[in-house]
Design a protein around this motif. Structure first.
Motif, mmCIF file in Angstrom:
data_model
loop_
_atom_site.group_PDB
_atom_site.id
_atom_site.type_symbol
_atom_site.label_atom_id
_atom_site.label_comp_id
_atom_site.label_asym_id
_atom_site.label_seq_id
_atom_site.Cartn_x
_atom_site.Cartn_y
_atom_site.Cartn_z
ATOM 1 N N GLU A 156 -41.689 -71.445 106.002
ATOM 2 C CA GLU A 156 -41.225 -70.575 104.916
ATOM 3 C C GLU A 156 -41.008 -69.174 105.462
ATOM 4 N N ASP A 165 -37.824 -69.724 106.037
ATOM 5 C CA ASP A 165 -36.640 -70.200 106.772
ATOM 6 C C ASP A 165 -36.698 -71.692 107.051
ATOM 7 N N ILE A 166 -36.934 -72.502 106.045
ATOM 8 C CA ILE A 166 -37.010 -73.949 106.224
ATOM 9 C C ILE A 166 -35.599 -74.544 106.239
ATOM 10 N N THR A 167 -35.364 -75.432 107.187
ATOM 11 C CA THR A 167 -34.127 -76.202 107.233
ATOM 12 C C THR A 167 -34.458 -77.617 106.806
ATOM 13 N N ARG A 168 -33.753 -78.102 105.785
ATOM 14 C CA ARG A 168 -33.991 -79.460 105.298
ATOM 15 C C ARG A 168 -32.989 -80.409 105.939
ATOM 16 N N ALA A 169 -33.479 -81.241 106.849
ATOM 17 C CA ALA A 169 -32.605 -82.231 107.479
ATOM 18 C C ALA A 169 -32.215 -83.288 106.454
ATOM 19 N N TYR A 226 -38.304 -81.716 107.231
ATOM 20 C CA TYR A 226 -38.037 -80.284 107.224
ATOM 21 C C TYR A 226 -38.366 -79.718 108.596
ATOM 22 N N TYR A 227 -37.636 -78.675 108.969
ATOM 23 C CA TYR A 227 -37.890 -77.954 110.218
ATOM 24 C C TYR A 227 -38.136 -76.492 109.882
ATOM 25 N N GLY A 228 -39.017 -75.845 110.645
ATOM 26 C CA GLY A 228 -39.272 -74.426 110.453
ATOM 27 C C GLY A 228 -40.401 -74.174 109.479
ATOM 28 N N ASP A 257 -33.818 -84.746 102.268
ATOM 29 C CA ASP A 257 -34.788 -84.485 101.220
ATOM 30 C C ASP A 257 -34.701 -85.582 100.164
#
Length: 53
Positions: A16, A18-22, A12-14, A24
């Motif tokens: 809460e 605004d999390i971006t899940r590369a 994950y990037y970012g 999962d």
């Protein structure tokens, strides 16, 4: 015999909210001698636990 294995791998990037899940919950395994990747249009193979070209 697996020479590489992942179970429930997450990246994950970012932060809460605004999390971006590369990716999962990725499960992946590579057996010895199995071709799994390309590099500059060449197949790569795993032998004796090492990637060979």
């Amino acid at each position: 015999m697996s020479v590489l294995q992942t179970i429930d791998l997450k990246k994950y990037y970012g932060t809460e909210p605004d999390i971006t899940r590369a990716f999962d919950c990725v499960n992946f395994s590579v057996d010895e001698g199995e071709e799994q990747a390309k590099k500059n249009d060449e197949q790569l193979t795993i032998e004796d636990g090492r990637i060979v070209e």
